[in-house]
Enzyme design. Sequence first.
Site, short mmCIF file in Angstrom:
data_model
loop_
_atom_site.label_atom_id
_atom_site.label_comp_id
_atom_site.label_asym_id
_atom_site.label_seq_id
_atom_site.Cartn_x
_atom_site.Cartn_y
_atom_site.Cartn_z
N ARG A 1 -8.01 -0.87 5.54
CA ARG A 1 -7.25 0.19 4.86
C ARG A 1 -5.97 -0.37 4.25
O ARG A 1 -5.51 0.13 3.23
CB ARG A 1 -6.86 1.29 5.85
CG ARG A 1 -8.02 2.10 6.37
CD ARG A 1 -7.55 3.30 7.12
NE ARG A 1 -6.60 4.07 6.29
CZ ARG A 1 -6.06 5.21 6.68
NH1 ARG A 1 -6.36 5.71 7.87
NH2 ARG A 1 -5.23 5.87 5.90
N CYS B 1 -4.22 12.58 13.92
CA CYS B 1 -4.44 11.18 13.53
C CYS B 1 -4.27 10.38 14.82
O CYS B 1 -3.66 10.83 15.78
CB CYS B 1 -3.40 10.85 12.47
SG CYS B 1 -2.81 9.18 12.50
N ASP C 1 5.79 0.41 12.00
CA ASP C 1 4.55 -0.24 11.54
C ASP C 1 4.45 -1.68 11.98
O ASP C 1 3.43 -2.32 11.75
CB ASP C 1 4.43 -0.15 10.01
CG ASP C 1 4.18 1.27 9.57
OD1 ASP C 1 4.30 1.54 8.36
OD2 ASP C 1 3.88 2.11 10.43
N ARG D 1 1.41 14.28 13.50
CA ARG D 1 1.80 14.04 12.11
C ARG D 1 1.66 15.28 11.22
O ARG D 1 0.92 15.31 10.25
CB ARG D 1 1.00 12.87 11.53
CG ARG D 1 1.25 11.58 12.30
CD ARG D 1 0.52 10.41 11.73
NE ARG D 1 1.15 9.97 10.47
CZ ARG D 1 0.62 8.99 9.74
NH1 ARG D 1 -0.50 8.42 10.09
NH2 ARG D 1 1.22 8.62 8.62
N LYS E 1 0.85 -1.21 0.00
CA LYS E 1 0.00 0.00 0.00
C LYS E 1 0.88 1.25 0.00
O LYS E 1 0.64 2.20 -0.75
CB LYS E 1 -0.88 -0.02 1.24
CG LYS E 1 -1.41 1.34 1.68
CD LYS E 1 -2.25 1.28 2.91
CE LYS E 1 -1.47 1.49 4.17
NZ LYS E 1 -1.19 2.90 4.54
N ASN E 2 1.94 1.24 0.83
CA ASN E 2 2.75 2.45 0.99
C ASN E 2 3.72 2.68 -0.15
O ASN E 2 4.42 3.69 -0.17
CB ASN E 2 3.47 2.42 2.34
CG ASN E 2 2.50 2.62 3.50
OD1 ASN E 2 1.33 2.93 3.27
ND2 ASN E 2 2.96 2.39 4.71
#
Length: 450
Positions: free
Chosen positions: A416, A136, A324, A141, A38-39
């Site tokens: 997500r 967030c 993460d 952030r 995804k990133n």
Amino acid sequence: MLKKFGVSSIRLGHSPMDKFVVRGGNPLLGTVRISGAKNAALPAMAAALLTDEPVILENIPQVRDIETERKLLSAIGAEVELGYGRAQHRTTICCRDLVNPEASYELVKTMRASTLVLGPLVARMGDARVSLPGGCAIGARPINLHLKGLEKLGAKITQEHGYVHASAKRLKGARVVFERITVTGTEDLLMAATLAEGETILENCAREPEVVDLAALLNKMGAQIEGAGSHMIRIRGVDKLHGARHRIIPDRVEAGTFVVAGALTGGDLTVANCDPRHLDALLQKLEECGVKVRTNGESVRVVGNGALKSADMVTEEYPGFPTDMQAQYMALATQADGSSVITENIFENRFMHALELVRMGANVKIEGSRAVVRGRTSLSGAAVQASDLRASASLVLAALVADGETIIDRVYHIDRGYEHIEEKLRGVGAQIRRIGELLPRRVATPAVAS
Ligand code: EPZ
């Protein structure tokens, strides 16, 4: 509630009220295949804004953030085809007629990575309006480093009504030193610099594999980038970029999550379609915990023999232990014998999963940026609530080894960034299923009797 989720989730067949029901106790056995990152996909899709020719991206993960990015690019004026069938999870993006260089608050608040359109839009159109992302779950952030970098390249930046407005006739190459390492900040500036006049040097850059993958795509599009993956990146600006075809790298965080799941459940799990080189820090830490790990070119085989040893862990920028994976590691640490001190150096509020793990029986004490986990404690199934993408993953992992049934609410967070996670887990023996309120079907109103 439904409006907030719009087409993205429904297209994925999910509803905002979905929950997971997990029954613990099964070791994970067999092979699970990892999806695209995804990133890496999000900046790559934004890079298509830099050219008026089609950009084809393969190995795109079928997750909610990609749907959100599709909506964002379409609102700007891009033609976005996105297919997950036999089309090999491919998207074709054509940004010939950009009509609205804006990322609205509605979209940015659901996905901060929307700010990745800022650099490309200023570079391509000389103008961009992007909603400030706001807070967030895991931290403030801010995007101040993105903005300072663009100002160095000559952009005029103003902020009003919660929006950033950036404009420049043409960006000019410059030397930009990031005050602290930022992944999307590096990516934003990297994309902007490709069309700037002259040479740009970016220093103190993020070294993540996703940055390297973005640079590889940009160079295929005709950019002149050297040094991606190191702390210093040199970009020689060009007048125009052309279309390209590119395959997105595997998702190292999804891969790491499944490796931890195999270790935690005492299974024998092969995590295929990944790049083990991106997992060095995690695999090294797991071996310190007594987990048997074997790698070959595109897969990792993890054999959990039950006895886990505690080990302290500190999150760092890549190639250090990834933030993460911190929540997933905490779930593992609850089953290790002894105390593990986990230090979170990247975000200021990334321990929310700890409170839910404690409700399942874990012994975790938070002291500022440190969490002290005392194991091994047996976990019992409970009703828990996900708070952010990786915290959700941590709760799923804990539920896989908890005694009894766990119900995880708000799984839209996990949707997500994890493609069909419950199907992938079931495929290797986990007892997990998704339950959701059926979306109100559009009931045909009976024709009014004439
Ligand atoms: C990227 O976020 C990832 N997201 C995050 O993954 C990941 O956790 C993070 O990098 C760190 O690895 C994407 O790539 C889409 P940062 P990013 O800028 O770029 C501070 C997930 O779970 N900072 O590297 O937003 C910031 O507050 C997500 O997939 C500033 O102060 O993170 C943080 O403390 C979560 N000013 C630190 O730097 C800025 O202008 C690192 O943030 C930018 C960042």
